[in-house]
Design a protein around this motif. Structure first.
Motif, PDB file in Angstrom:
ATOM      1  N   GLU A 892     -14.279 -12.229   2.947  1.00  0.00           N
ATOM      2  CA  GLU A 892     -14.942 -11.665   1.772  1.00  0.00           C
ATOM      3  C   GLU A 892     -15.692 -10.385   2.146  1.00  0.00           C
ATOM      4  OE1 GLU A 892     -13.672 -15.533   1.197  1.00  0.00           O
ATOM      5  OE2 GLU A 892     -15.231 -14.998   2.633  1.00  0.00           O
ATOM      6  N   ILE A 893     -15.803  -9.465   1.203  1.00  0.00           N
ATOM      7  CA  ILE A 893     -16.489  -8.194   1.450  1.00  0.00           C
ATOM      8  C   ILE A 893     -17.983  -8.447   1.561  1.00  0.00           C
ATOM      9  CG2 ILE A 893     -16.988  -5.918   0.505  1.00  0.00           C
ATOM     10  CD1 ILE A 893     -14.228  -6.081  -0.885  1.00  0.00           C
ATOM     11  N   ILE A 894     -18.604  -7.819   2.552  1.00  0.00           N
ATOM     12  CA  ILE A 894     -20.018  -8.065   2.852  1.00  0.00           C
ATOM     13  C   ILE A 894     -20.911  -7.010   2.211  1.00  0.00           C
ATOM     14  CG2 ILE A 894     -21.715  -8.364   4.694  1.00  0.00           C
ATOM     15  CD1 ILE A 894     -19.247  -9.092   6.519  1.00  0.00           C
ATOM     16  N   THR A 895     -20.610  -5.739   2.446  1.00  0.00           N
ATOM     17  CA  THR A 895     -21.410  -4.659   1.884  1.00  0.00           C
ATOM     18  C   THR A 895     -20.500  -3.531   1.411  1.00  0.00           C
ATOM     19  OG1 THR A 895     -21.660  -3.443   3.963  1.00  0.00           O
ATOM     20  CG2 THR A 895     -23.309  -5.130   3.490  1.00  0.00           C
ATOM     21  N   ALA A 896     -21.079  -2.638   0.626  1.00  0.00           N
ATOM     22  CA  ALA A 896     -20.412  -1.392   0.236  1.00  0.00           C
ATOM     23  C   ALA A 896     -21.293  -0.254   0.726  1.00  0.00           C
ATOM     24  CB  ALA A 896     -20.223  -1.323  -1.278  1.00  0.00           C
ATOM     25  N   GLU A 897     -20.815   0.436   1.769  1.00  0.00           N
ATOM     26  CA  GLU A 897     -21.593   1.489   2.418  1.00  0.00           C
ATOM     27  C   GLU A 897     -20.982   2.846   2.081  1.00  0.00           C
ATOM     28  OE1 GLU A 897     -21.630   2.970   6.861  1.00  0.00           O
ATOM     29  OE2 GLU A 897     -22.780   1.103   6.685  1.00  0.00           O
ATOM     30  N   HIS A 898     -21.726   3.686   1.387  1.00  0.00           N
ATOM     31  CA  HIS A 898     -21.213   4.985   0.954  1.00  0.00           C
ATOM     32  C   HIS A 898     -21.715   6.105   1.858  1.00  0.00           C
ATOM     33  CE1 HIS A 898     -21.275   8.689  -1.705  1.00  0.00           C
ATOM     34  NE2 HIS A 898     -20.003   8.341  -1.663  1.00  0.00           N
ATOM     35  N   GLU A 899     -20.760   6.904   2.331  1.00  0.00           N
ATOM     36  CA  GLU A 899     -21.092   8.100   3.113  1.00  0.00           C
ATOM     37  C   GLU A 899     -20.757   9.322   2.268  1.00  0.00           C
ATOM     38  OE1 GLU A 899     -19.755  10.463   7.180  1.00  0.00           O
ATOM     39  OE2 GLU A 899     -19.405   8.291   7.009  1.00  0.00           O
ATOM     40  N   PRO A 912     -25.608 -11.262  -1.578  1.00  0.00           N
ATOM     41  CA  PRO A 912     -24.710 -12.174  -2.297  1.00  0.00           C
ATOM     42  C   PRO A 912     -24.087 -11.633  -3.574  1.00  0.00           C
ATOM     43  CG  PRO A 912     -26.992 -12.784  -2.684  1.00  0.00           C
ATOM     44  CD  PRO A 912     -27.035 -11.676  -1.686  1.00  0.00           C
ATOM     45  N   ASP A 913     -24.392 -10.382  -3.969  1.00  0.00           N
ATOM     46  CA  ASP A 913     -23.673  -9.796  -5.104  1.00  0.00           C
ATOM     47  C   ASP A 913     -22.182  -9.719  -4.782  1.00  0.00           C
ATOM     48  OD1 ASP A 913     -25.951  -9.521  -6.603  1.00  0.00           O
ATOM     49  OD2 ASP A 913     -26.284  -7.418  -6.101  1.00  0.00           O
ATOM     50  N   LEU A 914     -21.375  -9.740  -5.799  1.00  0.00           N
ATOM     51  CA  LEU A 914     -19.929  -9.768  -5.632  1.00  0.00           C
ATOM     52  C   LEU A 914     -19.385  -8.346  -5.565  1.00  0.00           C
ATOM     53  CD1 LEU A 914     -20.872 -12.420  -7.247  1.00  0.00           C
ATOM     54  CD2 LEU A 914     -18.474 -12.609  -7.912  1.00  0.00           C
ATOM     55  N   ILE A 915     -18.526  -8.073  -4.607  1.00  0.00           N
ATOM     56  CA  ILE A 915     -17.868  -6.778  -4.469  1.00  0.00           C
ATOM     57  C   ILE A 915     -16.367  -7.030  -4.460  1.00  0.00           C
ATOM     58  CG2 ILE A 915     -17.599  -4.705  -3.048  1.00  0.00           C
ATOM     59  CD1 ILE A 915     -20.358  -5.436  -1.784  1.00  0.00           C
ATOM     60  N   ALA A 916     -15.651  -6.458  -5.402  1.00  0.00           N
ATOM     61  CA  ALA A 916     -14.211  -6.698  -5.534  1.00  0.00           C
ATOM     62  C   ALA A 916     -13.474  -5.373  -5.589  1.00  0.00           C
ATOM     63  CB  ALA A 916     -13.908  -7.513  -6.790  1.00  0.00           C
ATOM     64  N   VAL A 928      -7.862  -9.355   1.209  1.00  0.00           N
ATOM     65  CA  VAL A 928      -7.763  -8.782   2.547  1.00  0.00           C
ATOM     66  C   VAL A 928      -6.306  -8.627   3.010  1.00  0.00           C
ATOM     67  CG1 VAL A 928      -8.269  -9.210   4.987  1.00  0.00           C
ATOM     68  CG2 VAL A 928     -10.065  -9.483   3.275  1.00  0.00           C
ATOM     69  N   PRO A 929      -5.410  -9.624   2.767  1.00  0.00           N
ATOM     70  CA  PRO A 929      -4.025  -9.442   3.222  1.00  0.00           C
ATOM     71  C   PRO A 929      -3.310  -8.268   2.569  1.00  0.00           C
ATOM     72  CG  PRO A 929      -4.468 -11.755   2.738  1.00  0.00           C
ATOM     73  CD  PRO A 929      -5.629 -10.975   2.213  1.00  0.00           C
ATOM     74  N   GLU A 930      -3.796  -7.836   1.405  1.00  0.00           N
ATOM     75  CA  GLU A 930      -3.132  -6.721   0.709  1.00  0.00           C
ATOM     76  C   GLU A 930      -3.756  -5.371   1.011  1.00  0.00           C
ATOM     77  OE1 GLU A 930      -2.509 -10.420  -0.932  1.00  0.00           O
ATOM     78  OE2 GLU A 930      -4.255  -9.393  -1.745  1.00  0.00           O
ATOM     79  N   PHE A 931      -4.828  -5.315   1.774  1.00  0.00           N
ATOM     80  CA  PHE A 931      -5.453  -4.032   2.075  1.00  0.00           C
ATOM     81  C   PHE A 931      -4.492  -3.198   2.921  1.00  0.00           C
ATOM     82  CE2 PHE A 931     -10.123  -5.636   1.766  1.00  0.00           C
ATOM     83  CZ  PHE A 931     -10.035  -5.561   0.377  1.00  0.00           C
ATOM     84  N   ARG A 932      -3.944  -2.146   2.333  1.00  0.00           N
ATOM     85  CA  ARG A 932      -3.005  -1.276   3.020  1.00  0.00           C
ATOM     86  C   ARG A 932      -3.302   0.171   2.635  1.00  0.00           C
ATOM     87  NH1 ARG A 932      -2.028  -4.746   6.407  1.00  0.00           N
ATOM     88  NH2 ARG A 932      -0.339  -6.233   6.208  1.00  0.00           N
TER      89      ARG A 932
END
Length: 993
Positions: A892-899, A912-916, A928-932
Motif C-alpha cells: 500500500e502507498i505510504i506517503t505522497a512526496e512532491h518535489e 492513514p489517509d488513503l492514496i490511490a 503495485v503489480p501494474e505500476f509500469r
C-alpha cells in the motif's frame, strides 16, 4: 550447406531484399529491391509473389540469399476472425491437487471464441509452491484416466497447465504429464504452458490455449512457406518474425505460433532504426509507424530493440496473456482517415477509408477528404494529383493539419519517460501526413524506403533469448542472481541460432516478491545476429509430419458450452439500482453480478495500490451468482446484540495468488476456528480490510454456498494495510487477533491461541505462511455488535460500490477524464477527498529507509492538463502541480512526496489517509503489480476514518512512523461517513417511515 557468400536477407511483409554487406551505403542501405503486395486469403500466394519479384528485379542468385524472414498476420487473423477452419478445439488439463477449481478456463473469454476452442477441462494432482517445492506429486493413473476421456471426445490437441510450472526446475511435472499423454494418445499435440509464457497462471494458460488451437494451421502454413521457397530454389533457413522484433526459426514458429501474433509493429521499429543509417546506440528513440487507419508509436531502446510491455495485455478483448509484446500506443490516425468540417469544427478520423484510399481520396479522383488530401494541400506531400485539392478551404486545411500535429505530439508524449527531446523516426505508408517538426522531438527523420520499413525490419531481424525466473538470494547476492539470469538468456539465444560473438543483453528487470524474503524475480533478454555460417538442424522443417487439410466443418463439442460464466450482462450504470429487500426482519442488500463488478473496482481503489487484485475473486463470485447462490449485505445497525461476527481474508504474497487463483482456504480457516471455539454457527461476517481482493472475500464466506450469513457493511481498516495487526480494532484494544487460524488450502491448518501482542501474531503467522506456500486463508477472533459500533469503519461496502459505479458511469458516458472528480464526489466531496497530482509514471524502484524496505513509484507532472474526451465538466485543480511526485509503498502507498520544479519537497498526503493511483485510460485503480513506466495517471487522496486518528495509539499503528517515516501525520480533510446503499435504495414503504 555453404553460405559464406550469402549476404542477402529477404524480408517479407511487402517484400524486400537487403544485402547486409552494403548497409553502409547511405543511398540505399543495402536495399536491393522491394515489392508491395496485398494480403491474400491463403498464406503463401502474396509471399511467393513478393519474394519472386525482388529476386527477379535485383537479379539475385538463390545461393546468395542467407535467410528469408516472414512477418505474417495469418495466425492472429484466425483468432480475430473466429475462423473455425483454422482453430482447433482444445482439451485442457490443469495440474494442482488443491487449487485452480474455482475459476475455470475461458472465464473471461468472448463466448463465441470460447465455444470454438473449448473442448474439455480436466484436473490432475500436482503443482509447485513458489519456493520450488511440490504441492503434490503427479499420479500417472489420474493422467491416464484424463487421456481416456479426451480420446473418447476425439480430441488430439491438449494444453497442460500447472501451478508455478515456469519455476519447476526439479520435478518437471508438465513434461512428465505430456509424456504420459503422448503414450496414451500417439500423435497428439501437447502444449506445456511453461514453454509458452511465464508466471501468471490465467494469462499463461490463455496463451497456451490460443497457441494449441492454431498449431495445426501453423504447421500447415509453415510447411507451405518452405515449399514455396523451394519452388523459388531457395534452400536457406526460413524465419518468422516474433513479437519482440526478433526472428524465430520456422520449425519453432510451427510449435509456438503465438509468439508471432503481434510482430508487425516491432518489425517497423527495427526497420526504421536500420534505414535511418544513424548511430542511435546509447540513445532511445521514438518510432511513429503511420498506416492507412492507425498509427503505432513505440520506443526503441538504446540497444535498438523495441521496449517491451511487461504488464499483461489482451490479445483479443477478454483474453489476457503475458508473453512478450512491444509497448505501443495506438491512435486512430492514418493516411486514409476521413476529415470533416462540421459546425466550425474540423475533425480527423478515427474512421478511415483504409485500403480504399487510392479510390476514395480526392487526390486519386475520389470524393472523400482524407488526411492524405490535407497533406498534399498543405504542401507536406507530393502524391496523386494536387490540383484536385486546390479548392479546399484554407481554414479546413490548417485546422486539420494542426489537429494531426497535436495527435502525433500527444501520442509521443504518452510513450516518453521524461520531457527530454528524443530522436523521432517516421515510417509506414501513411508517414507522408506527418509534419516537418514535432514538439518534443530532438530530430525528425523519414528515412529512405520508409514505406517498407516493416519488411526491412523482418529482413534484418536478430535472434533472441529471454528468461523470466524466480531466484533465491539466501545463498547468492542479487548481482549474482542477475548474472545467472543473463547467462541463461545468452544460452537461450545461442540455442535458437544466434551467433555467439554477437549476443548481448538488451534488457534486465528485477522485481522483489512481496512478503517473501530473499526471493527475486528477474527478466533478462539477450539478442544476437543470425549465425548463417553453419546449418542448424532446428531450422529444417520436417516435411513428413501429418498435416492433413484442415476440415471445413470441424466437429465441435457440446460439453459446458452453456457455462454461465460465458453469459454477458448489459447494464446501464446511469439507471441501475441495487436490490434492497425486507427479509429476515431487516433490510438486506441482495448482491448482483453488477454489484460485484462495481465493488471489485471500488475495493481496488480503496486498496491504495495494495490488498491484492480483486480480479480473481470477482470471477469466482460472478460464477457463483450465475449458478444461483445468494449473497447479502446488511447495515451494522441490523446486527443483534448477541450476534457473533467472524472476519476473514487472505494472508501472504500476492505473487502466489496469480498462480493458485482463487480458492476456498478462507472457508477452511474459518471452519477450523469455529471448531476450536465450539461455534456451530455465527450470524454475520466482515472483511478485515475493504481494500483489494480481501474486501470481496466475505461475500464468498457469507454466500449460501458456504455459511449463508449476511456481510456487514463495514470493515476493520477502511482501506488496505500490509499487516493484520494494523486494524482499527487492534488500534484501540490489544490482543484482538487471537485466537485465530490460518489454512494453506492444501491440507495444513494452524490455530494460534495466545500471544503477547497483535504485532507478534502477525509476525508468527507470516513465518508459518512461508512454510505453507506463502499464501493462506485467515480467520481472526470473532467480534460482536458493540465492537463493530465502537471500532469498525462503517459503510465501506457502500463506498466501494459507489466508487465502482462512478468508474462505470464515466466509461459509459465517455467522461473518463473526469473520473477522479466523480470518485471524489462519491467519497464526500472536496472537503473529504482531493486530486493530489496528475502525471506519468517514469520509474519504479526499491529503497531502504531506517531498516524498512519499500518500493517507490515516480510520477512526472504533465506539461498541461488534457481533457481528451472533451468533457464539459471542468477538471478539479490538483493539490500539487509541476515537478515530481514520489509514492513510497509497501504494497500500500505510504506517503505522497512532491518535489517542485524549484526543488522544494513537501509531503502532501500520508497514511492513514488513503492514496490511490488511477489509470487515466480506464479510470480504474492501478495496484503495485501494474505500476509500469508510461502510464498516465491521476493520484487521489481520501481522508481516513476517525478510528485512525482519535487516539495516539491509532496514529502510531496506522500512521507514517509505523513504516519508518519521520513525518507527522497531517489530515487531508474532514471525514464524512459514506452514504449507505441500503438506506438510499430501501423499498419506498420503508423509506417513508
Amino acid at each position: 550447406m555453404e553460405v559464406d557468400c550469402a549476404t542477402i536477407r529477404i524480408g517479407v511483409d511487402v517484400g524486400v531484399a537487403v544485402d547486409l554487406s552494403l548497409k553502409g551505403n547511405a543511398a540505399h542501405r543495402g536495399v536491393l529491391a522491394h515489392q508491395k503486395t496485398t494480403t491474400t486469403p491463403d498464406a503463401t500466394t502474396g509471399i511467393t509473389d513478393a519474394v519472386k519479384h525482388v529476386i527477379e528485379s535485383a537479379s539475385i542468385s538463390p545461393s546468395r540469399v542467407a535467410t528469408v524472414t516472414i512477418g505474417t498476420t495469418h495466425f492472429m487473423n484466425a483468432v480475430i476472425e473466429r475462423d473455425a477452419r483454422r482453430l482447433r478445439p482444445v482439451a485442457i488439463i490443469r495440474v494442482s491437487k488443491s487449487f485452480l477449481r474455482e475459476i475455470p478456463p475461458f472465464a473471461e473469454w468472448p463466448a463465441d471464441l470460447a465455444r470454438l476452442i473449448r473442448g474439455y477441462v480436466g484436473y490432475v494432482d500436482g503443482g509447485i509452491h513458489i519456493d520450488g517445492r511440490e504441492e503434490a506429486s503427479v499420479i500417472e493413473e489420474q493422467v491416464v484416466q484424463e487421456a481416456t476421456k479426451i480420446k473418447e471426445l476425439g480430441l488430439n490437441t491438449i494444453v497442460v497447465a500447472g501451478v508455478f510450472s515456469p519455476i519447476d526446475q526439479d520435478f518437471k511435472q508438465e513434461d512428465r504429464i505430456r509424456d504420459i499423454l503422448l503414450n496414451e494418445i500417439p500423435g497428439a499435440d501437447v502444449v506445456c504452458s511453461h514453454t509458452v509464457a511465464n508466471v501468471g497462471f490465467m494469462e499463461r494458460e490463455n496463451a497456451s490455449i490460443l497457441n494449441a488451437a492454431i498449431l495445426k494451421y501453423a504447421r500447415k502454413t509453415v510447411k507451405a512457406f518452405h515449399l514455396a521457397m523451394r519452388q523459388l530454389y531457395l534452400t536457406c533457413p526460413i524465419f518468422i518474425t516474433q513479437n519482440d522484433g526478433t526472428g524465430l526459426s520456422a520449425s519453432s514458429a510451427a510449435k509456438t505460433p503465438i509468439r508471432t501474433f503481434c510482430s508487425g509493429a516491432t518489425n517497423s521499429m527495427r526497420g526504421a532504426a536500420y534505414l535511418s543509417g544513424k548511430n542511435l546506440d546509447g540513445l532511445q528513440s521514438i518510432v511513429i509507424d503511420v498506416g492507412g487507419t492507425t498509427t503505432d508509436v513505440g520506443v526503441l531502446l538504446s540497444s535498438n530493440v523495441p521496449r517491451q510491455a511487461f504488464a499483461y495485455v489482451e490479445i483479443v478483448p477478454g483474453v489476457r496473456v503475458n508473453y512478450s509484446l512491444p509497448h505501443l500506443h495506438s491512435i486512430g490516425l492514418g493516411g486514409g482517415c476521413i476529415v470533416r468540417h462540421v459546425d466550425g469544427k474540423v475533425t480527423v478520423g478515427p474512421d478511415s477509408v483504409g485500403k480504399e484510399l487510392e479510390r476514395e481520396a480526392l487526390v486519386f479522383g475520389g470524393t472523400t477528404i482524407t488526411a492524405t488530401d490535407i497533406a498534399v494541400a498543405a504542401g507536406m506531400a507530393n502524391i496523386g494529383d494536387s490540383s484536385k485539392v486546390s479548392h479546399l478551404d484554407h481554414f479546413l486545411v490548417e485546422e486539420a493539419r494542426k489537429s494531426m500535429k497535436k495527435m502525433f505530439e500527444t501520442a509521443m508524449d504518452v510513450m516518453k519517460l521524461s520531457p527530454d527531446p528524443l530522436p523521432v523516426l517516421l515510417v509506414g505508408g501513411g508517414a507522408i501526413i506527418a509534419p516537418e517538426s514535432l514538439q518534443g522531438a530532438a530530430s525528425l527523420t523519414r528515412p529512405i524506403f520508409y514505406d517498407v520499413a516493416n519488411a526491412v525490419g523482418a529482413a534484418i531481424s536478430q535472434i533472441s533469448g529471454c528468461v523470466d525466473i524466480l531466484q533465491d538470494t539466501r545463498t547468492q547476492s542479487v548481482q549474482q542472481a542477475i548474472s545467472h539470469a543473463k547467462r541463461l538468456a545468452i544460452e537461450k539465444a545461442k540455442e535458437s541460432g544466434a551467433s555467439e560473438n554477437s549476443i548481448h543483453i538488451t534488457e534486465v528487470e528485477t522485481m522483489p516478491v512481496s512478503y517473501i524474503e530473499k526471493r527475486i524475480r528477474i527478466i533478462a533478454r539477450a539478442v544476437g545476429d543470425v549465425d548463417t555460417r553453419v546449418s542448424f538442424p532446428q531450422f529444417q522443417f520436417e516435411e513428413d509430419q501429418d498435416d492433413d487439410d484442415i476440415d471445413d466443418e470441424p466437429e465441435r463439442f457440446s460439453q459446458r458450452l452453456d457455462d454461465p460464466i460465458l453469459k454477458s450482462e448489459e447494464v446501464n450504470p446511469l439507471t441501475y439500482s441495487p436490490k434492497v429487500v425486507y427479509q429476515n426482519d431487516r433490510l438486506e442488500w441482495v448482491v448482483s453480478v453488477t454489484d460485484v463488478a462495481y465493488l471489485a473496482d471500488g475495493c481496488y481503489v480503496l486498496g491504495c495500490a495494495g490488498g491484492g487484485s480483486p480480479a480473481a475473486v470477482k470471477i469466482q463470485l460472478t460464477r457463483m451468482l450465475r449458478e444461483g447462490y445468494i449473497m447479502r449485505i446488511i447495515d451494522p445497525s441490523a446486527l443483534g446484540t448477541d450476534d457473533i461476527i467472524y472476519s476473514g481474508g487472505g494472508l501472504g504474497s500476492p505473487a502466489v495468488g496469480v498462480e493458485r487463483l482463487q480458492s476456498t482456504e478462507n472457508v477452511s480457516a474459518m471452519k477450523a476456528l469455529m471448531a476450536y471455539l465450539g461455534h456451530d454457527n455465527f450470524q454475520a461476517v466482515m472483511p478485515i480490510e475493504i481494500g483489494g481482493g480481501n474486501g470481496l472475500e466475505p461475500l464468498l464466506l457469507g454466500s449460501s454456498r458456504f455459511f449463508n450469513v449476511p456481510v456487514v457493511d463495514g470493515d476493520w481498516m477502511g482501506r488496505a494495510y500490509p499487516t493484520a495487526w494494523q486494524t482499527t480494532l487492534a488500534a484501540h484494544e490489544s490482543h484482538r487477533l487471537v485466537p485465530c487460524a490460518i489454512d494453506s488450502g492444501d491440507g495444513s491448518t494452524i490455530i494460534m491461541t495466545a500471544s503477547s501482542s497483535d504485532k507478534l501474531v502477525d509476525s508468527i503467522l507470516r513465518a508459518a505462511c512461508v512454510e505453507m506456500g506463502s499464501a493462506v486463508g485467515a480467520a481472526t477472533r470473532p467480534t460482536n455488535k458493540a465492537d463493530v459500533t465502537k471500532y469498525a469503519v462503517l459503510n465501506t461496502f457502500s463506498l466501494a460500490w459507489r466508487i465502482g459505479r462512478s468508474i462505470a458511469r464515466c466509461n459509459f458516458s465517455n467522461t473518463i477524464s473526469s473520473v477522479a472528480e466523480s470518485i471524489i464526489e462519491e467519497a464526500g466531496g472536496p472537503g473529504v477527498a482531493k486530486i493530489l497530482f496528475r502525471g506519468k509514471i517514469i520509474q519504479v524502484e526499491n529503497e531502504l529507509s531506517q531498516g524498512h524496505s519499500y518500493g517507490v513509484v515516480h510520477i512526472k507532472s504533465f506539461d498541461h492538463i488534457e481533457d481528451e474526451d472533451q468533457s464539459s465538466r471542468p477538471l478539479m485543480a490538483a493539490v500539487a502541480h509541476g515537478g515530481l511526485l514520489k509514492l513510497p509503498f509497501k504494497n500500500e502507498i505510504i506517503t505522497a512526496e512532491h518535489e517542485a520544479d524549484d526543488g522544494e519537497v513537501k509531503i502532501i498526503a500520508s497514511v492513514p489517509d488513503l492514496i490511490a493511483v488511477l489509470d487515466n485510460g480506464s479510470g480504474k485503480a492501478l495496484g503495485v503489480p501494474e505500476f509500469r513506466y508510461g502510464y498516465r495517471v491521476t493520484v487521489i487522496g481520501i481522508t481516513c476514518s476517525p478510528r485512525w486518528v482519535d487516539t495516539e495509539r491509532a496514529v502510531e499503528i496506522g500512521g507514517p512512523k509505523a513504516f519508518g517515516f519521520a513525518n507527522e501525520y497531517q489530515p487531508l480533510g474532514t471525514y464524512v461517513q459514506p452514504k449507505s446503499v441500503i438506506e438510499e435504495y430501501r423499498p419506498k414503504k420503508f423509506a417513508e417511515e
